[in-house]
Design a protein around this motif. Sequence first.
Motif, PDB file in Angstrom:
ATOM      1  N   LEU A   1      22.185  40.510  23.915  1.00 30.23           N
ATOM      2  CA  LEU A   1      20.739  40.445  23.715  1.00 30.23           C
ATOM      3  C   LEU A   1      20.377  41.161  22.418  1.00 30.23           C
ATOM      4  CD1 LEU A   1      17.876  39.791  24.649  1.00 30.23           C
ATOM      5  CD2 LEU A   1      17.918  41.898  26.020  1.00 30.23           C
ATOM      6  N   GLN A   2      19.730  40.421  21.515  1.00 25.80           N
ATOM      7  CA  GLN A   2      19.393  40.967  20.206  1.00 25.80           C
ATOM      8  C   GLN A   2      17.991  40.562  19.793  1.00 25.80           C
ATOM      9  OE1 GLN A   2      21.121  43.228  18.872  1.00 25.80           O
ATOM     10  NE2 GLN A   2      23.097  43.006  19.925  1.00 25.80           N
ATOM     11  N   ALA A   3      17.563  41.072  18.653  1.00 23.80           N
ATOM     12  CA  ALA A   3      16.196  40.876  18.174  1.00 23.80           C
ATOM     13  C   ALA A   3      15.897  39.437  17.783  1.00 23.80           C
ATOM     14  CB  ALA A   3      15.934  41.789  16.979  1.00 23.80           C
ATOM     15  N   SER A   4      16.916  38.612  17.669  1.00 25.85           N
ATOM     16  CA  SER A   4      16.703  37.217  17.293  1.00 25.85           C
ATOM     17  C   SER A   4      16.282  36.346  18.468  1.00 25.85           C
ATOM     18  CB  SER A   4      18.003  36.645  16.700  1.00 25.85           C
ATOM     19  OG  SER A   4      19.068  36.766  17.637  1.00 25.85           O
ATOM     20  N   ASN A   5      16.248  36.883  19.696  1.00 30.46           N
ATOM     21  CA  ASN A   5      15.883  36.095  20.872  1.00 30.46           C
ATOM     22  C   ASN A   5      14.496  35.480  20.696  1.00 30.46           C
ATOM     23  OD1 ASN A   5      14.306  36.226  23.697  1.00 30.46           O
ATOM     24  ND2 ASN A   5      16.437  35.635  24.045  1.00 30.46           N
ATOM     25  N   SER A   6      14.404  34.183  20.888  1.00 29.59           N
ATOM     26  CA  SER A   6      13.154  33.471  20.612  1.00 29.59           C
ATOM     27  C   SER A   6      12.059  33.790  21.621  1.00 29.59           C
ATOM     28  CB  SER A   6      13.407  31.961  20.595  1.00 29.59           C
ATOM     29  OG  SER A   6      13.892  31.504  21.853  1.00 29.59           O
TER      30      SER A   6
END
Length: 549
Positions: free
Chosen positions: A93-98
């Motif tokens: 889980l990272q900051a790019s998750n839409s």
Amino acid sequence: MKRYINLFIITLLGAGLLAACNKQLEEYNPSGLTVDQVFSTPDGFETLVNAAYSYNRWWYGKEEGYSISEMGTDLWTSGTGDKYPDLTQYINLQASNSVMGGLWRQLYSAINLCNTGIARVDKAGLTADRKVIREAELRFLRAFYYWHIVETWGGVHYTLTETNGVQTTANRTPVDTFYAQIFRDLEMAAANLPRTTADYGRATKPVAMAFLARMYLTRGQNDKAAALADSVINNFGFALQTKYADLWRMDNLQNKEIVWAVNYMKNLVFNDRLDATLYPNGHSRGANNGHLMFTMKYDDLPGMQRDIANGRPFNRYMPTLYLLQLFNEKADARFDATFKTVWFCNNPATGRRGMKLGDTAVVCTKYIVSPADTAGKPYRVYDRNTSYLSGEGGSDRTHYISLKKFDDPTRGSKDEEQSARDAYIIRLGEMYLIAAEAQINLGNKGKAAEYITTLRKRSIIPGHEAEMQVTDADMSIDFILAERARELAGEQLRWFDLKRTGKMGAQISAHNPDAAKNFQSYHIVRPIPQDQIDAVTNKSEFTQNPNYQ
């Protein structure tokens, strides 16, 4: 509540985002009106308030909201169709998750609109009594949206002022500051909102009190939580449905147990999907789409084909074995009201020999079924060993017991993705559970048991009264979490329940091995969207939440 949202207001909302978008949009205002002109009229201000309500549709009854609030807990794991395993199983889980990016933008747009209305209500030309009510609604909504923000991301950006244009700096504000304002707004709302409304979906005094009870419980103010929950139970004409299953009937959605709900309209034209400004490209499939998310793929099995009654199976989420085993289905009617375990033949041409229309075609069970028990049976059986691994993780993630609370057999076609089902945000059953939990925390286990006894009474299967009885000795936070699962499964509260009680890691570790493989303690807050981190100019002050990239 009907939504008539002025295009000019939507233009304002776009300016209220915390950080700049990657591309600039040319705004066109065909009316030539200014913000001051629109919001200085009663009709114009009403469109602002209506628009402020619309943002709860981004979370409640939507896939994104389910992925954040129910998944990644002890109750649900991934079906084959799960789109966001980084959220639901914490897989990188990272900051790019839409989902994070979309909900961040919408929640902060909602906050900006509430701030705008609160600042301008005195100049809106409203009558004195209407002004007080509309300000109270906006303060309630601001508290409601800020709760979602602070619980999801922690101490992030906080403001009480209207934003015009693009803001390129952000602040880091302590969680306690958020909650202090949440309490101020809710206390003002509870003091000034009317007891009832003819416009279903608007906030009222008991709505504000119920949500304030949830907030007091969240922050450990148990005496206040208990008192407010008890007041909502006893003083506003709400009543538990006689049968738990009645809560979910499409012809009974606006019943006396519902404190507050998102009112999705029966005429789908007025729902989200066709609002190209707020929901471009039919975002989130419009209206309520909970009916799509929890249904297993039945239409690839002998004797079955997709139909309206059984739903369109996206099979995003499946219950953990732990959730299923929390129920004593012989005594507790909530199991059969919550889950679908049998599918009846609607396509005899593809069924097994001798199968007729209406015969049992598929059975899913949480028990182990031996080959001898199914020998010669014309129907397909998916038992515990088929659907789950020995450690309770998913095995066959396509065929499993399915949540049916959100089914909608009134949809116009078998492929219709939208449902006019209202999404319940607060109902009376939760108030009994809040009161019981607060009393346990206060050491009053006998009083807690009284609330649980009352709540359970409507779900007792006749002849099994003794099995549904509870005693003072039963009362504990672990019991309450189990009871909340039985009562509220799927209703977009579980992640917050585990975080509030400090049980997130322990419950996931014990009961959801799929998520336990990746869950870390820092996951109790989510990553700030990367485009927000990139866009701010004060990067040394506004930093990413720990351990995210």
